[in-house]
Motif scaffolding. Structure first.
Motif, PDB file in Angstrom:
ATOM      1  N   ALA A 217       0.809  -1.218   0.000  1.00 28.74           N
ATOM      2  CA  ALA A 217       0.000   0.000   0.000  1.00 28.74           C
ATOM      3  C   ALA A 217       0.843   1.269   0.000  1.00 28.74           C
ATOM      4  CB  ALA A 217      -0.929   0.005   1.206  1.00 28.74           C
ATOM      5  N   ALA A 218       0.390   2.226  -0.818  1.00 29.06           N
ATOM      6  CA  ALA A 218       0.961   3.577  -0.884  1.00 29.06           C
ATOM      7  C   ALA A 218       2.406   3.597  -1.358  1.00 29.06           C
ATOM      8  CB  ALA A 218       0.828   4.290   0.465  1.00 29.06           C
ATOM      9  N   THR A 219       2.806   2.570  -2.089  1.00 37.89           N
ATOM     10  CA  THR A 219       4.143   2.526  -2.682  1.00 37.89           C
ATOM     11  C   THR A 219       4.009   2.577  -4.202  1.00 37.89           C
ATOM     12  OG1 THR A 219       4.218   0.102  -2.904  1.00 37.89           O
ATOM     13  CG2 THR A 219       4.909   1.050  -0.780  1.00 37.89           C
ATOM     14  N   PRO A 220       5.126   2.762  -4.916  1.00 38.33           N
ATOM     15  CA  PRO A 220       5.056   2.743  -6.386  1.00 38.33           C
ATOM     16  C   PRO A 220       4.457   1.459  -6.942  1.00 38.33           C
ATOM     17  CG  PRO A 220       7.127   3.715  -5.687  1.00 38.33           C
ATOM     18  CD  PRO A 220       6.470   3.194  -4.437  1.00 38.33           C
ATOM     19  N   ALA A 221       4.622   0.339  -6.243  1.00 33.76           N
ATOM     20  CA  ALA A 221       4.045  -0.919  -6.720  1.00 33.76           C
ATOM     21  C   ALA A 221       2.526  -0.850  -6.736  1.00 33.76           C
ATOM     22  CB  ALA A 221       4.517  -2.073  -5.839  1.00 33.76           C
ATOM     23  N   GLU A 222       1.928  -0.263  -5.700  1.00 31.59           N
ATOM     24  CA  GLU A 222       0.472  -0.140  -5.691  1.00 31.59           C
ATOM     25  C   GLU A 222       0.013   0.860  -6.748  1.00 31.59           C
ATOM     26  OE1 GLU A 222      -3.175   0.352  -2.457  1.00 31.59           O
ATOM     27  OE2 GLU A 222      -1.606   1.883  -2.610  1.00 31.59           O
ATOM     28  N   ALA A 223       0.801   1.888  -6.991  1.00 28.03           N
ATOM     29  CA  ALA A 223       0.457   2.845  -8.050  1.00 28.03           C
ATOM     30  C   ALA A 223       0.448   2.155  -9.414  1.00 28.03           C
ATOM     31  CB  ALA A 223       1.448   4.005  -8.052  1.00 28.03           C
ATOM     32  N   ARG A 224       1.423   1.279  -9.668  1.00 33.00           N
ATOM     33  CA  ARG A 224       1.422   0.513 -10.911  1.00 33.00           C
ATOM     34  C   ARG A 224       0.189  -0.375 -10.993  1.00 33.00           C
ATOM     35  NH1 ARG A 224       6.885  -0.094  -9.476  1.00 33.00           N
ATOM     36  NH2 ARG A 224       6.512  -2.230  -8.766  1.00 33.00           N
ATOM     37  N   ALA A 225      -0.222  -0.912  -9.862  1.00 32.69           N
ATOM     38  CA  ALA A 225      -1.414  -1.761  -9.842  1.00 32.69           C
ATOM     39  C   ALA A 225      -2.672  -0.976 -10.184  1.00 32.69           C
ATOM     40  CB  ALA A 225      -1.569  -2.411  -8.464  1.00 32.69           C
TER      41      ALA A 225
END
Length: 469
Positions: A64-72
């Protein structure tokens, strides 16, 4: 988004195999959009598998709230549009960010050996070079609560327990309190750190992470979980009666604030006044694996079911699909959705967030949970081997807040959780753990429910909204 082929999974499963009825072709849906036809057709549909395979392969973990979640979120918007849904958009919110670092544990004395460990959400880090201290062991949370501070101060607390596998996963609520509140209690009594036996039912050497929140002014300390076999090993070492010293190195910590968000899509209804049927799951995951059963499978299930209703024609009520953000660190997405949409008419809410094994029971919460509409839904689910329960539906972390503030009726389609807590929050939460046949049974259940709830002229009467806190 990486373009992927729409090849189907090689697993074969037909409606006839589950229901003892003839196979129904997808092309028949538009001509006969009744719940039974839609339900049986869903048993042959691999849309959920395609979504599940896509996000776990092309995005992977989604902390949550990391670049990985933004990509998701970007992937989700593209996928929901590709599937043909309307009004696809993201509603963002800010929140604290926690990140994992290195994590090691080892017994220094009396029997030196390494242990498998994972930091818990919101854990602080150890000092540079790690932390070495004597272990203070407790059998369960109650023993820690009752312990004098003198038995804890300056030590690394270890809390042991036993969690049994259950179809309804009921022990998670009680045993999970060790993870959720144990670190704060240990901190308040002066502990330097805490390790717990993983909140899991497996005996694999993979620890289970999960969130905990510092309460009542407790100072953040290193907090981690040992794999179940390693916790049992530490317990046996302690049984030898000698002082046990543990070295712990945790590099986790808070990393300021970041952005999360809810991805929203709709199947617009014919009657804007008829209200919204809300279904969802959560987009974020823990970072140890690909978040397949928790909760990419839930997203895939409800989305595939909503698409099947959309393909059959425009329903009377709007179906809203929400891929909630930031469920794992504390339900931020559910709270944000409730704040933004409290003024809208929600006639039924439900979420899928217990893996991908078969649905076995349905429960309702409404002013009259035995209303004819509930009876019709239960009857449509029965051919899938789903029994009707008598408990109150709670909806879960994501849809619970909107149900509380609006009084919206809630439905729970309970999945078999017997093996869920073998995998939950671990590095084993990967695509190979999903049985495609059981995944399709989930889609069929949600499809049958939506076919009735989104079309029927009747609605379940709302319950009284919870008072403001």
């Amino acid at each position: 988004m990486i373009k992927r082929p729409l090849a189907r999974t090689p697993f074969l499963f037909t409606a006839a195999a589950l229901l003892g009825t003839s196979t129904i072709a997808f092309s028949a849906i538009a001509a006969s959009p009744d719940p039974a036809t839609l339900r049986e057709a869903a048993l042959q549909d691999d849309t959920a598998w395609d979504i599940l395979e896509g996000i776990t392969t092309e995005v992977g973990q989604r902390l949550a709230a990391t670049p990985a979640e933004a990509r998701a979120r970007e992937w989700a918007v593209a996928e929901l549009k590709r599937q043909g849904f309307a009004n696809v958009h993201v509603e963002t919110f800010t929140m604290p960010v926690w990140q994992r670092g290195e994590e090691t544990a080892e017994i220094v004395a009396p029997f030196p050996q390494k242990l498998a460990v994972a930091a818990l959400g919101n854990s602080s880090g150890t000092p540079a070079g790690g932390l070495t201290a004597e272990v203070a062991a407790f059998d369960g949370l109650d023993a820690l609560v009752k312990a004098p501070a003198s038995a804890v101060a300056g030590k690394i607390v270890f809390v042991n327990h036993h969690m049994a596998a259950q179809q309804d996963g009921g022990s998670y609520g009680e045993i999970g309190a060790i993870r959720r509140t144990g670190p704060s209690i240990a901190s308040q009594k002066g502990a330097l750190a805490i390790v717990i036996r993983s909140i899991g039912t497996d005996h694999h050497r993979v620890p289970h992470t999960g969130v905990q929140t510092w309460v009542n002014g407790a100072k953040a300390i290193p907090a981690a979980a040992l794999s179940v076999p390693d916790a049992e090993q530490l317990a046996r070492v302690l049984e030898r009666g000698k002082p046990v010293t543990l070295h712990l190195s945790i590099g986790a910590g808070m990393a300021g604030t970041g952005t999360s968000g809810n991805v929203i899509a709709e199947v617009p209804g014919r009657d804007p006044k008829a209200g919204i049927v809300l279904v969802g799951g959560h987009l974020d995951s823990w970072d140890l694996a690909t978040g397949t059963i928790d909760d990419a499978s839930g997203l895939a299930i409800v989305t595939a079911a909503a698409k099947r209703i959309m393909a059959a024609g425009k329903p009377r009520r709007t179906i809203r699909i929400v891929w909630f953000g930031a469920e794992e660190p504390g339900g931020f997405g559910g709270d944000a959705y409730a704040k933004a949409h409290a003024g809208e008419k929600h006639v039924l809410v439900g979420e899928s967030d217990s893996g991908a094994d078969r649905v076995w029971k349905v429960d309702f919460t409404a002013a009259d949970p035995k209303a004819p509409l509930a009876d019709r839904i239960a009857l449509a689910l029965a051919p899938l081997g789903i029994t009707r329960g008598s408990a109150r539906a709670h909806g879960g972390t994501d849809v619970g807040p909107i149900a509380q503030v609006t009084g919206a009726p809630v439905i729970d389609l309970h999945q078999d959780a017997t093996r869920y807590f073998d995998i939950h929050h671990t590095a084993d939460d990967t695509l190979d753990k999903v049985d495609p046949a059981q995944l399709r049974q989930n889609v069929a259940a949600w499809t049958a429910m939506l076919a009735i709830a989104a079309e029927d002229a009747e609605q379940l009467a709302p319950v009284a909204p919870a008072p403001e806190r």
